[in-house]
Every structure is written in C-alpha cells, then in structure tokens.
Write a protein that holds these residues in place. Structure first.
Motif, mmCIF file in Angstrom:
data_model
loop_
_atom_site.group_PDB
_atom_site.id
_atom_site.type_symbol
_atom_site.label_atom_id
_atom_site.label_comp_id
_atom_site.label_asym_id
_atom_site.label_seq_id
_atom_site.Cartn_x
_atom_site.Cartn_y
_atom_site.Cartn_z
ATOM 1 N N LYS A 189 -1.525 -26.442 -14.559
ATOM 2 C CA LYS A 189 -1.467 -27.542 -13.442
ATOM 3 C C LYS A 189 -0.157 -28.449 -13.443
ATOM 4 O O LYS A 189 0.560 -28.501 -14.422
ATOM 5 C CB LYS A 189 -2.423 -28.838 -14.402
ATOM 6 C CG LYS A 189 -4.012 -28.472 -14.253
ATOM 7 C CD LYS A 189 -4.567 -29.770 -14.853
ATOM 8 C CE LYS A 189 -5.935 -29.244 -15.461
ATOM 9 N NZ LYS A 189 -6.487 -30.073 -16.425
ATOM 10 N N SER B 257 0.442 -31.355 -13.410
ATOM 11 C CA SER B 257 0.804 -32.457 -14.289
ATOM 12 C C SER B 257 1.119 -32.020 -15.626
ATOM 13 O O SER B 257 1.531 -32.729 -16.725
ATOM 14 C CB SER B 257 -0.322 -33.398 -14.254
ATOM 15 O OG SER B 257 -1.672 -32.465 -14.732
ATOM 16 N N GLU B 258 1.015 -30.822 -15.790
ATOM 17 C CA GLU B 258 1.105 -30.271 -17.097
ATOM 18 C C GLU B 258 2.525 -29.091 -17.390
ATOM 19 O O GLU B 258 2.738 -28.928 -18.604
ATOM 20 C CB GLU B 258 -0.232 -29.544 -17.796
ATOM 21 C CG GLU B 258 -1.191 -30.582 -18.230
ATOM 22 C CD GLU B 258 -2.671 -30.024 -18.220
ATOM 23 O OE1 GLU B 258 -2.390 -28.668 -18.368
ATOM 24 O OE2 GLU B 258 -3.421 -30.592 -18.581
#
Ligand SMILES: NC(=O)c1ccc[n+]([C@@H]2O[C@H](COP(=O)([O-])OP(=O)(O)OC[C@H]3O[C@@H](n4cnc5c(N)ncnc54)[C@H](OP(=O)(O)O)[C@@H]3O)[C@@H](O)[C@H]2O)c1
Length: 262
Positions: free
Chosen positions: A95, A97-98
């Motif tokens: 992801k 965001s990760e």
C-alpha cells in the motif's frame, strides 16, 4: 521486402544484463553475432558474463546514481554501441501509505530517471552517427493504474508514454534512429523476489519474451507485447474506464504476498 532494422547494427549495450530479461538479451544477441557491453551492479555476475561472452565489455554501474548513467553513455560512445537495451528496473509492492520511501525513490531513480537519461544520451549519440536502435523496457503495467504497486505502474507508464512520444518525433523528422518499448506481462525472472513479492502469476519465460521482442525489433515495431493474454490486458485498458481496469488489477495484486509477511 521490409528492411531488417537490426541487421546493420553490431554492438548492443544492455542494462540489467546480470539477470532475467537483460541476461536473456545478452544470450540471444550474442548468438546473433552482436558484440556486447553488459552492465549491472553485481560484480561477480559481471565477471561470469565476461567469461561466458569472450570479447564482451562489462561495466559496473549503479543506475540509481546520475553520474553512473552519464558514465555509461561515455562507455557506449567509447565502444561504439549502436543498440541500447534499456532494461534495468525494480518494483516495490505494498500500500502506498505503507511502502518504504527509500525503496520507492530508488525505484523512481532507476525506472524513470536512469531510463530517461540513457534514452536521451543514446538518442543524441545515435542521431549524430546516423543509426541506432533503442529498446526501452516498460511493462503492461504502464497501461494501468496499479493499486498495491502504484509507483511501479506509474514508472512504467512514464517509460511507455515517453517512448511513444519520441517515436513520433523521430518518425516526423525522418530520423534514422529507431525506438521501441517492450511491455511484457509476468516473466519468469527474479523480479518478483527482488520486489519482495510471492504468489504471482508465473508468466512466460525470459527466452520467449526476448525471442518475441527481437522479432518485433526486426520489424521496427513501436510497441512490443509478448503473449496474447498480455495484449488483451493492454487492449482492455483502452476500452475500460481506469476505475474498472484498476479494480481488476487490485484484485490480482491482493492475491500476492510480501515475502516478509510469510
Ligand atoms: N519479470 C517480469 O515479470 C517483468 C514484467 C514486465 C516488465 N519487467 C521489466 O523488465 C526489466 C527487467 O526485469 P527482470 O524481470 O529481468 O528482473 P530481474 O531479474 O530482477 O533483473 C533486474 C536487473 O536490473 C538490474 N538492476 C537493478 N537495480 C539496479 C541498479 N540500481 N543499477 C543498475 N542495475 C540495476 C539488476 O542488476 P544488478 O542486481 O546486478 O544491479 C538486474 O540485472 C525491468 O525493467 C522490469 O520492470 C519485468
């Protein structure tokens, strides 16, 4: 009869020659009688390649670094390269965001910046010499939004769009230099392992991918897509809204696992 776009060329410079698709280009182009300039970071693999292909030149270069890209262009000039196989690349999975920002910026430096610098440097060189062929290695990923590999898909979109645009510039200016973009689907190489992914669709072999690509290059094709199902994905991406093709891609990517999660 159509002129063979490769037959008057003699020396191929291959980035990413130490593994996968690049290593297979070295094998098949050597068998066709080309001299080779082979580059990668892995010193031991480069040493093995120099023994496997006597007379070849090896250049150790980390293409995340701008200075190594410019040095490679100088080596291309020195050894009279007339084909560039712009193949080195990497992926990052997860992801947005990760994912790790360092890995992502490394990927952008390699897949986008290095590809761009080498494309431009070798185009200038080949135009000054009145001949040359550049193959940029993109991916079918370049046709799609790629949830869970968003940066990688976007990087390959850059390679695809830039090659298409430059192809037209060269065509309208009657340039003697040819460019193509290779957009494979999954190919059986170390790519996924290096990107930290497992559980991917197996795909075609590097041998099949490169054999198909060389045939496309002989015909001077702009867009080279090995395997029928990969062509169908590229076509589907043109017919479907991005939200639909991207959602299909999300479902496919979700089935993969990060090696660290296992
Ligand atoms: N395999 C697939 O399913 C697939 C599908 C579509 C497109 N592609 C594209 O095909 C190209 C080749 O990938 P592959 O499948 O052959 O993967 P691979 O087996 O992982 O090979 C990647 C190559 O890139 C080189 N490389 C990586 N980081 C580098 C750096 N910082 N500087 C210089 N060279 C670097 C590696 O050499 P060193 O480790 O020696 O540096 C290696 O030779 C990539 O552009 C990839 O995006 C692959």
């Amino acid at each position: 009869m159509k002129k063979d776009n490769l037959c008057d060329k003699k020396t191929a410079l291959i980035t990413g020659a130490t593994s996968g698709i690049g290593a297979e280009f070295a094998k098949q182009l050597s068998a066709m009688g080309f001299s080779l300039i082979l580059t990668g970071r892995n010193r031991e693999k480069l040493l093995r390649l120099s023994k496997k292909y006597p007379g070849s030149v090896t250049v150790e270069a980390d293409l995340r670094k701008k200075e190594d890209c410019f040095r490679l262009i100088e080596e291309g000039k020195r050894f009279s390269a007339d084909i560039l196989i712009n193949c080195a690349g990497m992926g990052v999975f997860g992801k947005f965001s990760e994912t790790d920002i360092k890995k992502e910026t490394d990927m952008i430096d390699l897949n986008v910046r290095a590809c761009h610098i080498l494309f431009k440097g070798f185009l200038e060189l080949f135009e000054s010499r009145g001949k040359g062929y550049i193959l940029n290695v993109g991916s079918v990923a370049g046709f799609l939004p790629g949830p869970l590999m968003s940066g990688y898909y976007a990087s390959k979109s850059y390679v695809l769009r830039q090659t298409e645009a430059v192809y037209l510039e060269l065509l309208y200016n009657k340039s003697p230099v040819k460019v193509s973009v290779l957009c494979p689907g999954p190919v059986q190489t170390d790519f996924n392992r290096n990107a930290g992914i497992t559980g991917s669709f197996k795909g075609i072999t590097a041998e099949e991918c490169v054999r198909h690509t060389i045939e496309g290059m002989k015909k001077g094709r702009l867009l080279i897509i090995p395997a029928l199902y990969t062509k169908a994905v590229a076509l589907g991406s043109k017919l479907l809204p991005a939200a639909v093709s991207g959602s299909v891609c999300y479902i496919a990517q979700k089935g993969k696992k990060r090696i660290t999660d296992i």
